[in-house]
Motif scaffolding. Structure first.
Motif, PDB file in Angstrom:
ATOM      1  N   PHE A 235     -12.712  14.341   3.402  1.00 14.97           N
ATOM      2  CA  PHE A 235     -12.330  13.236   2.698  1.00 14.97           C
ATOM      3  C   PHE A 235     -11.092  12.556   3.560  1.00 14.97           C
ATOM      4  O   PHE A 235     -10.230  13.262   4.277  1.00 14.97           O
ATOM      5  N   LEU A 236     -10.981  11.231   3.582  1.00 13.38           N
ATOM      6  CA  LEU A 236      -9.970  10.540   4.283  1.00 13.38           C
ATOM      7  C   LEU A 236      -9.248   9.456   3.298  1.00 13.38           C
ATOM      8  O   LEU A 236      -9.896   8.617   3.044  1.00 13.38           O
ATOM      9  N   PHE A 237      -8.019   9.466   3.229  1.00 11.91           N
ATOM     10  CA  PHE A 237      -7.136   8.448   2.515  1.00 11.91           C
ATOM     11  C   PHE A 237      -6.129   7.915   3.367  1.00 11.91           C
ATOM     12  O   PHE A 237      -5.185   8.670   3.858  1.00 11.91           O
ATOM     13  N   ILE A 238      -6.311   6.626   3.470  1.00 12.25           N
ATOM     14  CA  ILE A 238      -5.565   6.016   4.322  1.00 12.25           C
ATOM     15  C   ILE A 238      -4.661   4.918   3.748  1.00 12.25           C
ATOM     16  O   ILE A 238      -5.363   3.877   2.721  1.00 12.25           O
ATOM     17  N   LEU A 239      -3.361   4.619   3.838  1.00 13.59           N
ATOM     18  CA  LEU A 239      -2.441   3.485   3.074  1.00 13.59           C
ATOM     19  C   LEU A 239      -1.503   3.197   4.110  1.00 13.59           C
ATOM     20  O   LEU A 239      -0.606   4.004   4.361  1.00 13.59           O
ATOM     21  N   LEU A 240      -1.710   2.007   4.656  1.00  7.83           N
ATOM     22  CA  LEU A 240      -0.757   1.236   5.305  1.00  7.83           C
ATOM     23  C   LEU A 240      -0.168  -0.064   4.622  1.00  7.83           C
ATOM     24  O   LEU A 240      -1.123  -0.550   4.322  1.00  7.83           O
ATOM     25  N   GLY A 241       1.207  -0.027   4.701  1.00  8.93           N
ATOM     26  CA  GLY A 241       1.457  -1.140   3.991  1.00  8.93           C
ATOM     27  C   GLY A 241       2.801  -1.997   4.641  1.00  8.93           C
ATOM     28  O   GLY A 241       3.220  -1.370   5.509  1.00  8.93           O
ATOM     29  N   PRO A 242       3.220  -3.078   4.101  1.00  7.26           N
ATOM     30  CA  PRO A 242       4.324  -3.648   4.656  1.00  7.26           C
ATOM     31  C   PRO A 242       5.584  -2.851   4.594  1.00  7.26           C
ATOM     32  O   PRO A 242       5.700  -1.802   3.693  1.00  7.26           O
ATOM     33  N   GLN A 243       6.666  -3.249   5.352  1.00  2.00           N
ATOM     34  CA  GLN A 243       7.856  -2.346   5.229  1.00  2.00           C
ATOM     35  C   GLN A 243       8.802  -2.604   4.099  1.00  2.00           C
ATOM     36  O   GLN A 243       8.435  -3.560   3.510  1.00  2.00           O
ATOM     37  N   GLY A 244       9.512  -1.645   3.607  1.00  2.00           N
ATOM     38  CA  GLY A 244      10.297  -1.570   2.551  1.00  2.00           C
ATOM     39  C   GLY A 244       9.878  -1.073   1.367  1.00  2.00           C
ATOM     40  O   GLY A 244      10.656  -0.965   0.231  1.00  2.00           O
ATOM     41  N   LYS A 245       8.671  -0.097   1.428  1.00  2.00           N
ATOM     42  CA  LYS A 245       8.213   0.409   0.215  1.00  2.00           C
ATOM     43  C   LYS A 245       7.829   1.859   0.789  1.00  2.00           C
ATOM     44  O   LYS A 245       6.914   2.367   0.074  1.00  2.00           O
ATOM     45  N   ALA A 246       8.362   2.406   1.625  1.00  2.00           N
ATOM     46  CA  ALA A 246       7.881   3.924   1.970  1.00  2.00           C
ATOM     47  C   ALA A 246       8.082   4.828   1.019  1.00  2.00           C
ATOM     48  O   ALA A 246       7.166   5.669   0.783  1.00  2.00           O
ATOM     49  N   LYS A 247       8.895   4.856   0.202  1.00  2.00           N
ATOM     50  CA  LYS A 247       9.018   5.699  -1.013  1.00  2.00           C
ATOM     51  C   LYS A 247       7.657   5.816  -2.086  1.00  2.00           C
ATOM     52  O   LYS A 247       7.143   6.724  -2.246  1.00  2.00           O
ATOM     53  N   SER A 248       7.465   4.462  -2.424  1.00  4.37           N
ATOM     54  CA  SER A 248       6.058   4.171  -3.090  1.00  4.37           C
ATOM     55  C   SER A 248       5.143   4.614  -2.492  1.00  4.37           C
ATOM     56  O   SER A 248       4.090   4.921  -2.907  1.00  4.37           O
ATOM     57  N   TYR A 249       4.681   4.311  -0.909  1.00  4.55           N
ATOM     58  CA  TYR A 249       3.760   4.853  -0.413  1.00  4.55           C
ATOM     59  C   TYR A 249       3.719   6.588  -0.502  1.00  4.55           C
ATOM     60  O   TYR A 249       2.541   6.979  -0.475  1.00  4.55           O
ATOM     61  N   ASN A 250       4.695   7.247  -0.236  1.00  6.28           N
ATOM     62  CA  ASN A 250       4.604   8.381  -0.361  1.00  6.28           C
ATOM     63  C   ASN A 250       4.242   8.995  -1.391  1.00  6.28           C
ATOM     64  O   ASN A 250       3.694   9.944  -1.571  1.00  6.28           O
ATOM     65  N   GLU A 251       4.602   8.481  -2.745  1.00 10.28           N
ATOM     66  CA  GLU A 251       4.547   8.933  -4.014  1.00 10.28           C
ATOM     67  C   GLU A 251       2.837   8.677  -4.268  1.00 10.28           C
ATOM     68  O   GLU A 251       2.092   9.422  -4.819  1.00 10.28           O
ATOM     69  N   ILE A 252       2.455   7.545  -3.810  1.00  7.44           N
ATOM     70  CA  ILE A 252       1.045   7.354  -3.984  1.00  7.44           C
ATOM     71  C   ILE A 252       0.017   8.475  -3.235  1.00  7.44           C
ATOM     72  O   ILE A 252      -0.885   8.991  -3.637  1.00  7.44           O
ATOM     73  N   GLY A 253       0.509   8.688  -1.829  1.00  5.46           N
ATOM     74  CA  GLY A 253      -0.009   9.675  -0.987  1.00  5.46           C
ATOM     75  C   GLY A 253      -0.147  11.169  -1.880  1.00  5.46           C
ATOM     76  O   GLY A 253      -0.931  11.977  -1.824  1.00  5.46           O
ATOM     77  N   ARG A 254       1.096  11.480  -2.455  1.00  7.24           N
ATOM     78  CA  ARG A 254       1.231  12.562  -2.988  1.00  7.24           C
ATOM     79  C   ARG A 254       0.288  12.684  -4.409  1.00  7.24           C
ATOM     80  O   ARG A 254      -0.275  13.769  -4.615  1.00  7.24           O
ATOM     81  N   ALA A 255       0.126  11.473  -4.903  1.00 11.50           N
ATOM     82  CA  ALA A 255      -0.628  11.641  -5.932  1.00 11.50           C
ATOM     83  C   ALA A 255      -2.109  11.790  -5.720  1.00 11.50           C
ATOM     84  O   ALA A 255      -2.679  12.575  -6.526  1.00 11.50           O
ATOM     85  N   ILE A 256      -2.541  11.198  -4.679  1.00 12.17           N
ATOM     86  CA  ILE A 256      -4.125  11.436  -4.249  1.00 12.17           C
ATOM     87  C   ILE A 256      -4.202  12.630  -3.637  1.00 12.17           C
ATOM     88  O   ILE A 256      -5.258  13.207  -3.866  1.00 12.17           O
ATOM     89  N   ALA A 257      -3.177  13.267  -3.071  1.00 14.64           N
ATOM     90  CA  ALA A 257      -3.258  14.574  -2.475  1.00 14.64           C
ATOM     91  C   ALA A 257      -3.370  15.709  -3.845  1.00 14.64           C
ATOM     92  O   ALA A 257      -4.101  16.490  -3.587  1.00 14.64           O
ATOM     93  N   THR A 258      -2.479  15.586  -4.875  1.00 18.37           N
ATOM     94  CA  THR A 258      -2.551  16.419  -5.735  1.00 18.37           C
ATOM     95  C   THR A 258      -3.767  16.332  -6.661  1.00 18.37           C
ATOM     96  O   THR A 258      -4.661  17.241  -7.151  1.00 18.37           O
ATOM     97  N   LEU A 259      -4.379  14.977  -6.823  1.00 14.99           N
ATOM     98  CA  LEU A 259      -5.857  14.955  -7.376  1.00 14.99           C
ATOM     99  C   LEU A 259      -6.937  15.657  -6.660  1.00 14.99           C
ATOM    100  O   LEU A 259      -7.781  16.184  -7.238  1.00 14.99           O
ATOM    101  N   MET A 260      -6.731  15.442  -5.404  1.00 13.72           N
ATOM    102  CA  MET A 260      -7.776  15.909  -4.298  1.00 13.72           C
ATOM    103  C   MET A 260      -7.889  17.679  -4.532  1.00 13.72           C
ATOM    104  O   MET A 260      -9.030  18.408  -4.365  1.00 13.72           O
ATOM    105  N   VAL A 261      -6.760  18.351  -4.793  1.00 15.52           N
ATOM    106  CA  VAL A 261      -6.892  19.846  -5.134  1.00 15.52           C
ATOM    107  C   VAL A 261      -6.967  20.090  -6.541  1.00 15.52           C
ATOM    108  O   VAL A 261      -7.075  21.331  -6.871  1.00 15.52           O
ATOM    109  N   ASP A 262      -7.230  19.112  -7.560  1.00  9.78           N
ATOM    110  CA  ASP A 262      -7.391  19.544  -8.795  1.00  9.78           C
ATOM    111  C   ASP A 262      -8.835  19.602  -9.002  1.00  9.78           C
ATOM    112  O   ASP A 262      -9.850  19.114  -8.405  1.00  9.78           O
TER     113      ASP A 262
END
Length: 971
Positions: A235-262
């Protein structure tokens, strides 16, 4: 509906890695920031080490944003991919075709996604000169090419990227795994069939809206340096977005990563057929998410992983929509059982105790069941863990044999002694372990058998009957009675022994072990009292002299008779030098001791207590060492396995170092019967009247009940489902061999043997297996017991040859072995619900553990049930301590009667949580339920005839109303 599908598809374990886009100088690179196998590990600030594994705490907002990302982004399922550049091209091509991104951003996105990945295994401070040179040269090459092509990098802004062909030459992501990846020791924590899930999140300045893609490859493919460990990516999940929302992107990444090991979402991800399936999987996950109010806990706290992770199968049952209830998260009535109405999983003894109704039917099935496992029972015993088990159980067996042999010798005037005890233990134990249905059971003599032998010898002596011949006929009759029980499948009555009886019996045996160990230790203080009156300053006044008896009372040649073997020697009192005699000789020849130091002995009692308690406490500490934070896992497990042997050797060495004459283990040195006027074979005829041969049937019946109850209850405890035994058991086969060995031991004049509960539990405990490959933060999983025959056979063979090991065994102090006895008794109490409930009496409610039965049964009812068990145990203890111990097996049957009477005191709901329901009650319950259903069907059919249209309309408006009405009627 995907989770409820029945298929044989195996879902591999997923290793998930999250990389974030970061800038190193003028270069962009992907840096590993977190990883998951079961629990989350973050790269600590500074990048020098991994954090402690912890439960991922996700914000609810990030999960909703992830759901939106999957709804609006690109989802490619079963993509044919062979390299990362090709996969990236396919993702971008799809987004361009669907108009999600303009064509001119194609090269920029490709350039960013194909940057190199720096993993935590390769720290920047350890970079070699070659790596630094390579980085600088690649930077200059990049700047040169950018200038030649009219593009430049300025600050953190991208003003352009090179052409497509040239960008491929600059992408320095490795196409094959690096040596650091191949040598990564973290691979030991990942199962061999694991696959990877890669999460890439970052912010760039050339996008106005997020670039999102979720990819599932048709075949897992190793994508070079993309992953920390050389695991193929699925599996590969990619999220690139505009600047200024790095914390939000990291939280989304942690969310999909946690889901993948569920466990459940990973099943959905593997089986999903389209985007809607993935979104449904997130919705299922959201149904079970528990929200922690932000003002009532500290988000900085990392939640420790649980000791035992709940099974995913139980969660799947929540998702299944059937006639019983509704899905979790749905509002309204019609649900399944509430928590108060929930019933525990019922205890089942298995098909081994089914009544066949055929002659020797159970015995035949036992042999048929165990025969295919015979080869594995032999070769699976060759393991280093078996060595520690053999040493542990061997010391327990010889200590028990010596103790029991000594007591039996005193009770039977040495017709049976230590030598017979050693030989009988070796013979009966080795034969049983080789041919029985459950070789993990250890045979030994028991207290009730000792009481029976003592009463039988006194009866024979008082009535002029030959003891050994009478005992032989009792053994023959008891053997025949055991064979009749085997042939008639009588062992099936064991299924009526619930936890109430099992725990009462095992607790009694455990308390006997503990009390015997303590009593033997206390007796040492009587033989060697502590010198409380000794004053070091007055040491010059301490002396002890042996004074001769008054000469006027004796003639010069008075004969003092003492026995040395079979000879009698005269003694000339006047010829002795009384001042040179030892304390023992002085008292034996009639002298008297005078002086303050005559009662002085070294502090052997104190030293014995140090050996006793030190052996026990060190064994307990080393046994728990596998859960310690020190040393590697394999070393901790090795220390835990050999904890008892290491404790014994440590305190044997301490005893030798101190040089005190503590009581030592006494082992026979010659292979001959304890009593010189008996041989190794007992003849059945010639010494007793003929009616004795028939009358011995009556006491044999009592022995048979004792053997049957002791053997089968111990077998039930050993075969508990908590031990996860996989090779089945053989109650009928075990009883068959116990009966045969009873006759054999009777002919040889050896003690009778039956299953020893405590030693058998200790044997199982020493052979428990745990998972070697466990995720970080995950407790090793209990896999079962190493079921084999080698350890038992070796234990009893060593017991037989112990008479030739006397020069070595004589260095083992008895207090050390008493410490082993104490440990065996205490360890066998662990995991017994009865013992846990006794401790509840001493705990305030707020400090009581969160036991499952405390959630469903009122505390006063729990205490009442425990009090009844304590009363029964006290009665058994009193009987065991008197001559009435001979009716001990009958009292075990009495426990079953008491349990039957508890049905009138407690409800079936309470008994289901505190004990097990009796089989007939279950059967009656099922029959009542069937009758109710039949009545309800008749009523329902009559209603449908009267108002068919009305019922149909109600059913269409509310599908669950009909089910609710039916349940209400049943109640």
């Amino acid at each position: 509906y995907i989770l409820s599908e029945d298929d044989d598809m195996h879902t591999p374990t997923l290793f998930t890695e999250m990389d974030t886009l970061q800038r190193e100088g003028d270069e962009l690179e992907w840096k590993e920031t977190a990883r998951w196998v079961k629990f989350e590990e973050k790269v600590e600030e500074g990048g020098e080490r991994w954090s402690k594994p912890h439960v991922s705490t996700l914000s609810l907002h990030s999960l909703f944003e992830l759901r939106t990302c999957l709804q609006t982004g690109t989802v490619l399922l079963d993509l044919e991919g062979y390299s990362l550049p090709q996969i990236i091209d396919d993702i971008i091509e799809r987004q361009v075709e669907e108009g999600m991104i303009p064509l001119e951003l194609r090269e920029k996105i490709s350039f960013v996604l194909l940057r190199k990945h720096r993993h935590q295994t390769k720290k920047p401070i350890h970079r070699s000169l070659a790596d630094m040179g390579k980085s600088s040269s690649s930077t200059s090459e990049l700047l040169g090419l950018n200038c030649c092509n009219g593009y430049a990098l300025h600050g953190s802004k991208f003003f352009g990227v090179p052409g497509h062909t040239q960008s491929r030459s600059m992408n320095n992501i490795a196409e094959t795994p690096s040596p650091d990846q191949l040598k990564n020791k973290f691979m030991k924590k990942i199962p061999r069939d694991a696959e990877a899930s890669n999460v890439l999140v970052g912010e760039v300045d050339f996008l106005n809206k997020p670039f999102v893609a979720f990819v599932r490859l048709a075949q897992a493919t190793t994508l070079g340096g993309l992953t920390e460990v050389p695991v193929p990516t699925r599996f590969l999940f990619i999220l690139l977005g505009p600047q200024g929302k790095a914390k939000s992107y990291n939280e989304i990444g942690r969310a999909i990563a946690t889901l993948m090991v569920d466990d459940l979402f990973s099943d959905v991800a593997y089986k999903a057929r389209d985007r809607e399936d993935l979104i449904a999987g997130i919705d299922e996950f959201l149904d079970e998410v528990i929200v922690l109010p932000p003002g009532e806990w500290d988000p900085k706290i990392r939640i420790e992983p649980p000791k035992k992770v709940p099974s995913a199968d139980k969660r799947k049952s929540v998702f299944s929509l059937n006639e019983v209830g509704q899905m979790n998260g749905a509002a309204g009535g019609g649900g399944g059982l509430s928590e108060d109405e929930e019933m525990p999983e019922q205890h089942e003894l298995g098909e081994e105790l089914a009544f066949t109704g055929r002659f020797c039917g159970g015995l035949y099935l036992d042999i048929k069941r165990k025969l295919p496992w015979l080869p594995s029972d032999l070769y699976e015993g060759f393991h280093i863990q078996s060595i520690s088990a053999v040493l542990f159980i061997y010391l327990g067996c010889i200590t028990n044999a010596i103790t029991f042999g000594g007591l039996l010798g005193d009770a039977t005037d040495n017709y049976q002694g230590v030598m017979e005890s050693f030989l009988g233990t070796a013979l009966a134990g080795s034969v049983f372990c080789l041919f029985s249905g459950q070789p993990l059971i250890i045979l030994s003599s028991t207290g009730p058998i000792l009481i029976f032998e003592k009463l039988l010898y006194e009866f024979s002596k008082n009535n002029g009957i030959d003891y050994m011949e009478l005992r032989l006929w009792i053994g023959i009759h008891s053997c025949l009675q055991c064979l009749i029980l085997v042939a008639s499948d009588a062992s099936y009555i064991i299924k009526y022994m619930t936890r109430f009886t099992e725990e009462g019996f095992s607790s009694l045996i455990s308390f006997i072990f503990i009390s015997d160990a303590i009593k033997k230790m206390v007796s040492t203080f009587k033989y060697y009292p502590i010198n409380t009156d000794f004053k070091p300053d007055y040491v010059t006044t301490y002396k002890c002299e042996c004074l001769a008896p008054d000469p006027g009372e004796f003639t010069p040649w008075t004969e003092f008779v003492w026995r040395t073997g079979t000879s009698y020697l005269p003694l000339n009192v006047t010829a002795l030098d009384w001042s040179q005699l030892s304390k023992k000789e002085c008292l034996k020849y009639g002298g008297s001791l005078v002086g303050k130091s005559c009662k002085f002995v070294p502090d052997l009692a104190l030293m014995s207590f140090i050996l006793f308690f030190g052996t026990y406490s060190m064994t307990v500490s080393l046994k728990k060492f596998k859960f310690s934070r020190y040393f590697p896992t394999k070393l901790r497990k090795l220390i835990s396995d050999f904890s008892i042997f290491m404790s014994i050797m440590t305190f044997v060495g301490l005893d030798m170092l101190m040089g005190l004459k503590t009581p030592k283990l006494i082992v026979p040195t010659e292979f001959k019967p304890t009593r010189s006027d008996r041989g190794w074979l007992v003849m059945p005829f010639g010494k007793n009247p003929w009616w004795v041969y028939l009358a011995s049937f009556v006491p044999a019946l009592l022995v048979t009940i004792l053997i049957f109850m002791d053997q089968q209850i111990s077998a039930v405890i050993v075969n508990r489902k908590e031990n996860k035994l996989k090779k089945g058991c053989g109650y009928h086969l075990d009883l068959f061999w116990v009966g045969v060995l009873m006759a054999a031991c009777s002919f040889l004049g050896l003690p009778w043997y039956v299953a020893a509960t405590v030693i058998s539990i200790a044997h199982i405990d020493s052979l428990k297996m745990e998972s070697e490959s466990s995720a970080p933060g995950e407790q090793p999983q209990f896999l079962g017991v190493r079921e084999q025959r080698i350890t038992g056979i070796l234990v009893f063979v060593l017991t037989g040859v112990s008479i030739f090991l006397a020069p070595i065994l004589k260095f083992i102090p008895m207090p050390v072995l008493y410490g082993v006895f104490l440990y065996m008794g205490v360890a066998s109490l662990s995991g017994i619900q009865f013992w846990d409930r006794i401790k509840l009496y001493l705990m305030p409610s707020k400090h009581q553990p969160d036991f499952a039965y405390l959630r469903h049964v009122p505390l006063r009812r729990v205490h009442l049930f425990t009090l009844i068990q304590i009363t029964c145990l006290a009665v058994l203890w009193v009987l065991k301590s008197t001559f009435l111990a001979i009716i001990f097996p009958v009292m075990i049957l009495g426990l079953m009667v008491v349990r039957k009477m508890l049905d009138m005191v407690f409800s079936q709901h309470d008994l289901a949580w505190l004990d097990d329901l009796l089989p007939e009650k279950e059967k009656k319950k099922d029959e009542d339920k069937k009758k109710r259903k039949e009545k309800e069907k008749d009523k329902k059919k009559a209603k449908e005839d009267d108002s068919e249209d009305e019922v149909r309309n109600v059913s269409l408006c509310c599908p669950l109303l009909e089910y609710w009405i039916l349940n209400w009627c049943l109640l």
